[in-house]
Design a protein around this motif. Structure first.
Motif, PDB file in Angstrom:
ATOM      1  N   TYR A  51       0.826  -1.205   0.000  1.00 13.56           N
ATOM      2  CA  TYR A  51       0.000   0.000   0.000  1.00 13.56           C
ATOM      3  C   TYR A  51       0.861   1.255   0.000  1.00 13.56           C
ATOM      4  N   PRO A  52       0.739   2.102  -1.051  1.00 14.67           N
ATOM      5  CA  PRO A  52       1.538   3.326  -1.109  1.00 14.67           C
ATOM      6  C   PRO A  52       0.795   4.556  -0.598  1.00 14.67           C
ATOM      7  N   GLY A  53      -0.463   4.407  -0.225  1.00 14.31           N
ATOM      8  CA  GLY A  53      -1.268   5.557   0.166  1.00 14.31           C
ATOM      9  C   GLY A  53      -2.232   5.920  -0.944  1.00 14.31           C
ATOM     10  N   PRO A  54      -3.146   6.833  -0.654  1.00 16.62           N
ATOM     11  CA  PRO A  54      -4.150   7.206  -1.653  1.00 16.62           C
ATOM     12  C   PRO A  54      -3.554   8.043  -2.788  1.00 16.62           C
ATOM     13  N   HIS A  55      -4.193   8.002  -3.916  1.00 17.40           N
ATOM     14  CA  HIS A  55      -3.864   8.867  -5.059  1.00 17.40           C
ATOM     15  C   HIS A  55      -2.450   8.656  -5.590  1.00 17.40           C
ATOM     16  N   MET A  56      -1.986   7.412  -5.634  1.00 15.01           N
ATOM     17  CA  MET A  56      -0.622   7.157  -6.104  1.00 15.01           C
ATOM     18  C   MET A  56      -0.573   6.629  -7.534  1.00 15.01           C
TER      19      MET A  56
END
Length: 140
Positions: A51-56
């Protein structure tokens, strides 16, 4: 599962003493045309699944690497000795399976630690666990 049971033992996918160096190593897997041997491709697949975080989607390799590290990095800090914390800085790394654990301030049911003298991460039950129960770690 009884309290104290070993649930996971995992070596690091990547390890560094400096966050900037770890970031650069991760970013190299997301650059245009990044490819390599079987080991490179395996690591790339694992990193892509983390998981890289939102909006990646479509983010630059460095931004994606920062997001991935922000959500998944662990520090292998040295254990206290005679009640005192070590002044030596721990290593930073990615342990992909351990990164899947969720966080709880108030109800952790597992704890992570490192095998002394190594960067092998262990996760143990800190109370009795029921079959199918979600695992929660306190990241702090």
């Amino acid at each position: 599962v009884p309290a104290g049971s070993l649930l996971l033992e995992e070596g690091p996918l990547m390890l560094s003493s400096e966050l900037d160096a770890l970031e650069a190593e991760v970013a190299a897997y997301f650059g245009p045309g990044a490819s390599g041997d079987l080991e490179f491709e395996t690591r790339k697949r694992v990193l892509t699944s983390m998981y890289p975080g939102p909006h990646m989607a479509g983010a630059t390799p460095v931004r994606r690497a920062r997001g991935l590290l922000m959500h998944n990095v662990h520090s292998a800090d040295p254990l206290p000795f005679n009640g005192s914390l070590s002044r030596k800085k721990g290593l930073l790394g990615l342990w992909p399976t351990a990164a899947l654990l969720n966080h709880s301030f108030t109800g952790p049911n597992v704890a992570r630690s490192f095998v002394p003298g190594s960067c092998v991460l262990q996760v143990r039950a800190i109370r009795e666990l029921q079959p199918g129960e979600e695992l929660f770690d306190n990241y702090l």
